[in-house]
Design an enzyme around this catalytic site. Sequence first.
Site, PDB file in Angstrom:
ATOM      1  N   HIS A   1      79.041  92.569  21.311  1.00 44.45           N
ATOM      2  CA  HIS A   1      78.524  92.543  22.684  1.00 44.45           C
ATOM      3  C   HIS A   1      79.265  91.517  23.516  1.00 44.45           C
ATOM      4  CE1 HIS A   1      75.898  89.516  20.625  1.00 44.45           C
ATOM      5  NE2 HIS A   1      76.039  88.835  21.759  1.00 44.45           N
TER       6      HIS A   1
ATOM      7  N   HIS B   1      79.585  84.581  26.749  1.00 46.47           N
ATOM      8  CA  HIS B   1      80.275  84.639  25.456  1.00 46.47           C
ATOM      9  C   HIS B   1      80.578  86.079  25.078  1.00 46.47           C
ATOM     10  CE1 HIS B   1      75.986  84.924  24.021  1.00 46.47           C
ATOM     11  NE2 HIS B   1      76.506  85.756  23.139  1.00 46.47           N
TER      12      HIS B   1
ATOM     13  N   GLU C   1      80.864  84.159  19.648  1.00 47.88           N
ATOM     14  CA  GLU C   1      79.804  84.310  18.671  1.00 47.88           C
ATOM     15  C   GLU C   1      80.309  85.224  17.561  1.00 47.88           C
ATOM     16  OE1 GLU C   1      76.370  86.395  20.245  1.00 47.88           O
ATOM     17  OE2 GLU C   1      75.071  85.673  18.635  1.00 47.88           O
TER      18      GLU C   1
HETATM   19 CO    CO Z   1      75.314  86.915  21.834  1.00 51.84          CO
END
Ligand code: CO
Length: 134
Positions: A7, A79, A130
Amino acid sequence: MIGRLNHVAIAVPDLAAAAQTYRAMLGAEVSEPLDQPEHGVRVVFVNLPNTKIELLQPLGDDSPIANFLKRHPAGGIHHVCYEVADIIAARDHLKARGARILGDGEPKIGAHGKPVLFLHPKDFNGTLIELEQV
Ligand code: CO
């Protein structure tokens, strides 16, 4: 080592307004809001055919998103999340090469119930990364 893009997370000042923008203007499928107190965020997921967008709003007073929004009042990309098969192996590989892991360096359970880690933006071209074990 990294696999698919899981994502992209976008910090927003008004989650309901952002969700409505994605629904009404972009015709996207958007989830109901979900509170994640351990990460200091309220989140909705925009489900795209090939990935997800997470819209993040601060939750609580010490949310990491609050500081980001002070610097980017209109919101912005916060992020990106890449998938890894083994998060401990990925962490050890990165640490051995000098990358900095945020927090105590141990995986936490992320937004999708899977272990996640965050990597220092200064080691990755100014982008918070991440990693999520899938
Ligand atoms: Co995230």
